[in-house]
Design a protein around this motif. Structure first.
Motif: not given
Length: 492
Positions: A312-315, A352-364, A434-437, A461-467
């Motif tokens: 998980d840490e490697l991911l 929002k741009p620059g928000n690192a939490a965007a990579l792991h936004a809740p998916r429920e 899918t768990p956020k991590d 994008a719909a799941l809180g990730l950028d591509a």
């Protein structure tokens, strides 16, 4: 591309380039004075390659510019994958040759070629051990004979459906896969059971045997033993089985394993220290690989928990959350997200741009409104998403990718006809669970089906990730995500 061959264009010595900068630097140090080629045994153009060190995307091999043919396009770039797995036929040929030599078998192995071009190079590897029937490793559906003519001892690669008749009658099907092993890949032989489960073994003499029926593994030996066992009338089956197991001598086909437990304390301590010290991706992966190799025949609950933590840490590090060294994926996903229709307010604010939490936004939370005019109900879409998620998990365990057409064949009526928009919607639903991590399972179909590759931007994008907006960047992200999905699901 991530794979090349060493030293000359006709080489059968494959190598895989690490994606991260520390691994790249170590790779160059280990291969000083060597040259890299888009080899003919990879189905390549024969051109020379250079290793490119990148901090804004994954490190990769690139063709040396050819001034005499500026408009030529390599076949590996235009018609087939060039990432992890594109050299698996070379690794399998090398492994089966070494396996025969260490097992005292004479014979040779060859890679099938098709002058018509209908079957890609590397679709099949054939080994011919003296005194036995040929062993056929089929890595592409194009190499399969007509239905009903597939020999029962054929060894199937990832993504190739087993013949249900053979599974029922024989109780198993042979499988082959390659898994990451430093800058190379390790070959494993698998036994697929009739219930859909798998047992995997390193392709080495003493573990994988050969008999008149073909390849044999400990799991195959057990299946054959159970199928030939006769229980007399009036004897309790469990008592008889217990007695036979107690009295059974070790199988002559396999080396006896030591009854002495192995002390993994040093490896456990090293991995725990690497996690606590926040070391680089390469060092943490190395510590994890050592413990995984040592516990291949069994791990304690503590060891399993520690390995999952490290994975998980490697991911997280490779996705850019908590990374200590430059890694490829985060920068390629740093674009400003586009607005999606009917995106939930909390999801939109989390990205929002620059928000690192965007990579792991809740998916429920729900992502999109119902499509107007869609023929499928919300219940139908949810049911299809559940079926697809199960199929993608199986694909991940087999270490391959898939297509929508393949899913349709596998799932039948569980996957109804859909519009393009519904396909995107149902794939978003697949990864809501899918768990956020963890990486997105939908990457397996986005990477394998060109018609859905571009849709990965909307899914992510719909799941809180950028591509990335550019196609090259998107391919880099997809390749990295697929690798992480395979890594996550390769563990028991």
């Amino acid at each position: 591309m991530q794979t090349a061959v060493l030293d000359n264009v006709d080489s059968e010595d494959p190598v895989e380039l690490p994606r991260d900068v520390p691994g790249f630097d170590l790779f160059l140090e280990l291969h000083q004075g060597r040259t890299y080629w888009c080899g003919v045994w990879l189905g390549g153009c024969g051109g020379r390659l250079i290793a490119r060190r990148c901090t804004d995307k994954i490190c990769h091999f690139a063709h040396v510019p050819n001034a005499g043919a500026p408009d030529s396009l390599c076949r590996r770039m235009s018609t087939r994958p060039s990432g992890s797995g594109s050299a698996d036929h070379l690794y399998i040929k090398r492994a089966v040759t070494g396996w025969m030599a260490h097992g005292g078998l004479r014979g040779e192995a060859r890679i099938a070629q098709d002058p018509t071009g209908e079957m890609r190079i590397g679709a099949q590897v054939t080994a011919e051990p003296s005194g036995y029937e040929p062993l056929r490793f089929v890595l592409d559906r194009a190499a399969l004979p007509d239905p009903g003519e597939v020999p029962a001892d054929t060894i199937l690669g990832p993504g190739i459906d087993a013949d249900p008749r053979i599974l029922h009658e024989q109780g198993y099907v042979h499988r082959v896969r390659c898994i990451p092993d430093g800058v190379h890949r390790k070959v494993q032989i698998g036994t697929e059971h009739s219930n859909g489960t798998f047992d995997w073994y390193d392709f080495v003499a003493g573990t994988v045997g050969l008999d008149p029926h073909g390849l044999s593994t400990p799991a195959v030996e057990e299946i054959r033993r159970r199928r030939t066992q006769t229980v007399p009338i009036g004897v309790h089956a469990q008592d008889l089985i217990a007695k036979k197991i107690t009295a059974a001598a070790p199988s002559p086909s396999f080396a006896a394993t030591s009854a002495q437990p192995t002390d993994h304390t040093a490896l456990v301590d090293a991995l725990r220290t690497a996690l606590a010290d926040g070391v680089s991706v390469t060092r943490l992966q190395h510590s994890l690989d050592l413990l995984e190799a040592a516990t291949r025949q069994g791990a304690t609950a503590e060891e399993n928990d520690l390995m999952r933590q490290a994975s998980d840490e490697l991911l997280r590090m490779r996705r850019g959350v908590g990374a200590q060294t430059p890694v490829p994926v985060p920068t390629s996903r740093s674009r400003k997200p586009r607005r999606l229709p009917a995106l939930a307010p909390d999801r939109a604010s989390a990205r929002k741009p620059g928000n690192a939490a965007a990579l792991h936004a809740p998916r429920e939370q729900p992502r999109r409104a119902t499509f107007e005019g869609d023929g499928l109900t919300q219940d139908s879409l949810r049911s299809a998403a559940t079926a697809i998620r199960g199929a993608l998990k199986k694909t991940a365990r087999e270490q391959t990718t898939t297509t929508w057409a393949t899913l349709k064949r596998q799932l039948g009526t569980a996957l109804p006809r859909m519009t393009a928009a519904e396909r995107v919607d149902v794939l978003i639903r697949v990864d809501q669970q899918t768990p956020k991590d963890q990486p997105l399972l939908s990457s397996l179909i986005a990477a394998g089906d060109p018609s859905l590759t571009a849709a990965y931007r909307e899914i992510a994008a719909a799941l809180g990730l950028d591509a990335p907006e550019d196609d090259d960047g998107l391919r880099d992200v997809l390749e990295a995500d697929v690798q992480q999905v395979h890594l996550h699901w390769s563990r028991p």
